[in-house]
Design a protein around this motif. Sequence first.
Motif, PDB file in Angstrom:
ATOM      1  N   ASP A 234      43.636  39.733  42.747  1.00  0.00           N
ATOM      2  CA  ASP A 234      43.576  39.036  44.018  1.00  0.00           C
ATOM      3  C   ASP A 234      45.004  38.700  44.479  1.00  0.00           C
ATOM      4  N   MET A 235      45.410  39.319  45.553  1.00  0.00           N
ATOM      5  CA  MET A 235      46.736  39.032  46.077  1.00  0.00           C
ATOM      6  C   MET A 235      46.664  38.174  47.331  1.00  0.00           C
ATOM      7  N   ASN A 236      45.438  37.891  47.800  1.00  0.00           N
ATOM      8  CA  ASN A 236      45.294  37.113  49.018  1.00  0.00           C
ATOM      9  C   ASN A 236      45.367  35.625  48.742  1.00  0.00           C
ATOM     10  N   LYS A 237      44.512  35.184  47.813  1.00  0.00           N
ATOM     11  CA  LYS A 237      44.406  33.753  47.579  1.00  0.00           C
ATOM     12  C   LYS A 237      45.288  33.292  46.434  1.00  0.00           C
ATOM     13  N   CYS A 238      45.654  34.227  45.577  1.00  0.00           N
ATOM     14  CA  CYS A 238      46.606  33.896  44.537  1.00  0.00           C
ATOM     15  C   CYS A 238      47.459  35.138  44.332  1.00  0.00           C
ATOM     16  N   ASP A 239      48.377  35.084  43.388  1.00  0.00           N
ATOM     17  CA  ASP A 239      49.263  36.235  43.237  1.00  0.00           C
ATOM     18  C   ASP A 239      48.944  37.030  41.981  1.00  0.00           C
ATOM     19  N   ASN A 240      47.712  36.947  41.556  1.00  0.00           N
ATOM     20  CA  ASN A 240      47.371  37.622  40.313  1.00  0.00           C
ATOM     21  C   ASN A 240      46.783  39.004  40.601  1.00  0.00           C
ATOM     22  N   ALA A 241      47.628  39.998  40.607  1.00  0.00           N
ATOM     23  CA  ALA A 241      47.172  41.338  40.937  1.00  0.00           C
ATOM     24  C   ALA A 241      46.460  42.002  39.772  1.00  0.00           C
ATOM     25  N   TYR A 242      46.721  41.492  38.568  1.00  0.00           N
ATOM     26  CA  TYR A 242      46.169  42.150  37.373  1.00  0.00           C
ATOM     27  C   TYR A 242      44.697  41.803  37.178  1.00  0.00           C
ATOM     28  N   CYS A 243      44.083  42.568  36.304  1.00  0.00           N
ATOM     29  CA  CYS A 243      42.699  42.290  35.898  1.00  0.00           C
ATOM     30  C   CYS A 243      42.749  41.466  34.622  1.00  0.00           C
ATOM     31  N   SER A 244      41.882  40.464  34.522  1.00  0.00           N
ATOM     32  CA  SER A 244      41.945  39.596  33.347  1.00  0.00           C
ATOM     33  C   SER A 244      41.219  40.158  32.135  1.00  0.00           C
ATOM     34  N   SER A 245      40.604  41.304  32.295  1.00  0.00           N
ATOM     35  CA  SER A 245      40.028  42.087  31.181  1.00  0.00           C
ATOM     36  C   SER A 245      38.764  41.526  30.530  1.00  0.00           C
ATOM     37  N   VAL A 246      38.604  40.225  30.495  1.00  0.00           N
ATOM     38  CA  VAL A 246      37.517  39.665  29.689  1.00  0.00           C
ATOM     39  C   VAL A 246      36.368  39.083  30.514  1.00  0.00           C
TER      40      VAL A 246
END
Lengths: 59, 350, 316, 885
Positions: free
Chosen positions: D131-143
């Motif tokens: 999610d780059m819109n509401k936060c800057d976490n582009a990665y997948c959290s995997s779990v």
Amino acid sequence: MNSTKTGSVVVIGGGISGMLSALDLANSGFYVYLVEKGPSIGGVMAQLDKTFPTNDCAM
Amino acid sequence: MKFITIDKKDWAKGIDKSRGTYQLFGPVTDINGCQIKALDADVQPEMEYTDSVLSAKSVLFPQSEKILVTSLNEADDDHHIMKRADGDYTPRAVIGIRPYDARAIQLVKMNFDTEDYRDPYWCDAYEATTFVGLAINKPGPLDFSTSTGTGPFSEDGLDILLADMDDKFLAKVLTPKGEAYAAACGFNTEADAKESQVLFDVMRKDAEKTISSSVETDKLKDKTILDLYEAPFWDDVAFSCINCGTCTYVCPTCWCFDIQDENKLKASSRFRNWDTCMSPLFTRHATGHNPRGEKTMRVRQRFMHKLKYFLDKYDSGIMCVGCGRCVKSCPVNIDIRQVCETMNNYEKKE
Amino acid sequence: MDTCIQKIREIAGDLLEKGEVERVIGFAEGSIPMATSPVAISTKEDAQKLCFSSTCGLNLANYASKEKGKKIAVVAKGCDSRNLVTHIVENQIDRDNLYIIGVPCPGMVDKFKIAAEMGGEITGFEEAGDTLIVSTVDDKKELNKQDYLRHNCSLCTHKNPVLFDVLVGEEVEEQQLDNAYPDVDAIEALTADGRWKHFEELTQNCIRCYACRNACPLCYCPTCFVDESGPQWVGKGQDKTDVDTFHFLRAFHCAGRCTDCGACVEACPMGINVRDFTRKLNKDAQDMFGWEAGLTIDKRPPLDAYSPDDPNDFIK
Amino acid sequence: MPLKYVINPDVCLKLQKDKCGTCADVCPANAIDYTQTEETITLNAGSIVFSPGFKPFDPSRFDNYQYANYPNVVTSMEFERLLSASGPTHGHVMTMPKLPMKPKKKADKALAEKRKDPKKIAWFQCVGSRDMNKCDNAYCSSVCCMYAVKEAIIAKEHDPELEPYIFFMDMRTPGKEFEKYYQNAKEKHGINFVRARVHSVTEDRDTHDLNIRYADEMGQIVDDSFDMVVLSVGLEIPQETRDMAEKLGIDITDHGFCKTDSFEPVTSSRDGVYVSGVFNNPKDIPESVLDASAAASAAGDFLADVRGTMTKAEEKIEETNVIGDPPKIGVFVCDCGSNIAGVVDCPSLTEYAKELPYVEFATETLYACAQDTQDKMVETIKEKGLNRIVVAACTPKTHEPLFQESMVNAGLNKYLFEMTNIRNHNSWVHKNNPEIATEKAKDLVRMAVAKAALAQPLAEEKINVNDTVMVVGGGLAGLTAAKSLATQGYDTHIVEKKDVLGGEALKLYKTAQGEDVGEKMAALVADIEANEKITVHTNTTLEGVEGFVGNFKSKLVSGGNETELEHGVAVLATGAKCSEPTEYCFGDDDRIIKTLDLDKMLKEQDAKLDSVKTAVFIQCVGSREPNRPYCSRVCCTHSIDNAIELKKRNPETDVFILYRDIRTYGERELLYKEARELGVIFIRYEVDRKPEVKVEKDAVKITLIDHVLNQPVEIEADLLTLAAAIEPRKDERLANFFKVPLNDEGFFVEKHAKLGPAEFATDGVFVAGSGHYPKPVNEAATQGRAAASRALTLLAKKDSLFTSGTIATVDQEKCSQCGVCVSICPYNAPGFAADGRFAGTAEINPVLCKGCGLCVASCRSGALHLRGFDTNQIFSQIFALGEVV
């Protein structure tokens, strides 16, 4: 022994990964300091109910 | 001694009458054949039976008998002190016992009631029991009782001997016990003694004539124990034996028992149970050593005891009454008659 | 049957003469009608004592495994051969030391049933094909053998030996059954109380002589659990619980191994149908594992092994 | 996880204002010490393992989900606690869980009255991930996909009427056994999966039910109502970790994860600092466990020459001989704080215990496991001459070793100890019935005492361990393991059936991080070949294995020559292979190739690639299908990587990826993002509407239904790459040599799915690489190191390796030789005695026996016994129980 290294390891973080790393190191001949910021070790895994995909109890 | 005639119409009524003072035992048939059992109040002894699967010895010597009891509750004052178990020794009568079974009880008595030791359980039961025998008009093909010192009309050990005369029983009352029982039944139609004895003799001869089977025991007495003991034929005799205890359990003269304690919660009981010399456990020592460890030794023991040791010890003939039960029941057909013959004819080769 | 007996004697004599085996285990005529006795023959002459008939109801595998280390031959009908197989699988017999004289089985007769029919002691018994000529002191009857087969023989689907070195006589036709366990079905259909009552009555006359156990080729333990004293698993008296415990536990020890040879019932002096217990477990082995005991020396019985796909529907 | 309370100094009145002090007054153990303060300690260490973990993403800042305001919007972590029996609601899932159980405030009380059992719960995936819109976490959290599925299943197990919905973008279940779990969730458990990103949540003010609005796959707006919404929050590296990383001087990625090399996946940019866990990219438990061991191996390699210089040998205490002495039993009753004493009348239980036969001493303790109690126990044993100890406390599974250690310290054989569980089996389950619980505790203690009275000292036999290691398989995982083991001083043999080392990795072009696999592998192989501790056996097959942990003998055959290798441990790294596709016209045309073929072309700079105008990738070829129900894990990233490569070579090339779910877990998601940015077109297909491929003269024609338009789309490609499934070697023979299991598909089954991912249940045998499950380069290297680390702990402790005392034994007099034990033992422990008086009877190899008791239960002859659980002990317990019946 003319190595300048010290035969001990600091493990930072007492979650599942840190704990097991510490155990492996201690069991293979190193003195280990396990450092945890919180009041107890265990990390997030200890807070889980069950684990996938076997539905084993996380505790 | 007197003779009484009992009309079969009055028989059941008389038997029922005696139940007031006697506990009755007798032959009844269930899913597994004829058994000598304690008779329930509504059950009559079956007086037309060939033979019972087991003998009548259990009337005095039950397969499992509680002999001593004690409390394990330490709150009781007499805890852990053994006391004789309550037994019912009020008068009992065994109706329809076969003459060879009655004779067998006399042989067993030599073991349980001796000068040195008197087995209270067996003896008290014996004292309490009246033996009402039923003579065998038609002996079966396996009956060889005439060659073992008894016979279809043998009176040995009986208080009354009944002979079935189709519509009536002719009863020979042999002892005061017998007299008391007849009285309790209300059987009192006395028959002429002389005539009756003649009738008995005729019937006995007729019955004995039909017995075709016999064993020769005449030479047994003169054999040396060790010769027989070391005889080579035992391996062959024993080969087929599977060491079950059938022969000893059906045998009217086998008296061996084992003592077992059983605890249930806070109560402990000591039982004696039939045991069998066929079982390897019979002689196994606590150390694990077993002097009769091999099957052959056990088979030899049984026959040597019946046909030689007993004979030598008591001088009352062999310890077999010729009922034929073991011959019939043995799963592998080990025939005591053949073994007896082999022993009788055995001559040690020099 | 006579040619079959002839062949048994010839083969046995031959094996002994050539020294290929030390002993031949077979059946000999008994001393009374309808009785036969297992014998071990060691000379060619004695081979003439061997016989075979519809009264050879015991299981000779029981004797074979007691001859450890010796080369022996065994006369084996279907059941005996299946138990020999079990004994080979369970290390009781070395196949190399065993010569199996296979006999296609004509079916064994039920002595209790015939005695009940005749109503007295049997004094004579002859077989002529499917006709049994039976006499008592004052009666003589011709009976159809098929009506007097032992219960297990009437339901037998392995009359021919499954393992043999020589076969005596032609193989017989095996019967095809729609339902091999009608008797078990009937008991299963009872209520729990009904089943309990059935088993209570079944064992009421048991005298614990252990003839069933001792006649059973599966019961070869050096010390049977009923004979153990430390711990004492079972009381030794006539307490009903102890009597039933013996029967239940013995049946469980036979689970997946029993060939329903009928030796136990044959041996029981009281005529108790102890097969009622074992057959339920045989049926379960069939239903759950598709298993019939004693057919192959390549596989162990289902309860001797663990496999991940074992049925476990009972675990909830 | 010690169950110890600590004072939070920020809120403690005593520390802040010197008021209160109640806790010191009420603590019966005088454990409160206000004077303890923070102190700074300096540690000298040769290496650091940095495993700081993560913070669950805080969704408060998302105004569309109103986590901060709606009582029925919770995070997955909170929901986890709701499900847990040790959680605030004891496992009872209820709405408004964040309210106190016994609210004091008026408003809270009013709310609490509206509490109910939720009947419809929605999980929102990717909250704080991808999610780059509401936060800057582009990665997948995997779990999150898996934990959401798990929470839904468990919640449904709690309440079968529950309707769980999971709203997701791609279902990412690429782990071992995960795909089956997901399919079962759909098919067996009735979990509803909705492919949608929920736009917003609103609340019914009165009931606090939640209305959600989302666009379904057809683009229709759907409104639905739920009792509860669970936000599947991602894993995030907090600022303090980044600060610490900076202090440590290690490089991190934009998202705060550690930068590592794919071939040295736990090595940070600074010498001697190793990383593990989520800080080293988002991952779940088994991968964190693998990281842990891998980091230990890497640190061990680094400090190889000072290994053992700081550790101390344990002091041996002489064991008292108690054989023949009458039992003198000590009973320790544990209050477990109020865990037991809150229900069970512990003083009366202790008094009761004193009266039991052979009990010499009984005492009540607040915490039996506390160090001071342990010291007291040792003292009491010595002082009173006790020779058997019973502890009535919690579960032996966690605490028995601790008490046994105290036994040893007191000079008693540790098997003279008996534990009975009056907590889990009693105070917890009978908490509403204290009287019955106390009676039951007495029963349990009486039974334990009866058993302890018969306890005998048991001997543990020393196991001799051969120092040599055999690694089966010369691929990346095997080589990595071998290198670490050799570096730490152990003779290592690599058995490879091919003529070269390197395995399947040799066929790869680049890693997901862009490293050249060929170069890296060549360097690794050169290292291996130069290492004098390593013996390489190429063209060699393994033809037989005998023995057990510490003492294996393997038969190696090479070119008809047979040699025997004696070794103490084995690492199975036999890898996996690429399957041959059976669909999409594979084999009919040379324009239709497999992923590895494309790698080869890229590697060789094949000129044909220049003429490719349209390239198509089809994913899940042979994976996630009925006959191969697992996900091959690596193909999404691999295809996207190659797609990017093609795009970079020639931006004009049209590249299509036809997929079912894109599974670029962790920071691999960035590649997915990059590919889209480069113009790679992703089209999703359903498994029941697979693309159709036709070979035509000038093009390979691919037709499929576009999931957005619901219209057929036709693509004419001149290169079609099939992401063929990775297939295990299913080497049953090898598995049988070591008695290790294979799963249905043929992958090795590890000791424990979570906590034992690099070892087998068979002692001394370890697993690494794709033979365990398909995995990319960095994960294979991690597992290689992890297997080495696990093997190292065994080898390093060789002088203290003993069999258990709790093993089966044979009463050979009673053995009937039937062989059931031999046949039934999963560990091969029973065999037949070869000679002697009891030749032919069963005997147990104490090293292999795990003491499970299977043989004991299956022995008809009663010849087998389990030491420490012998029949007389079990009977004594039963009779002790029967005393009151």
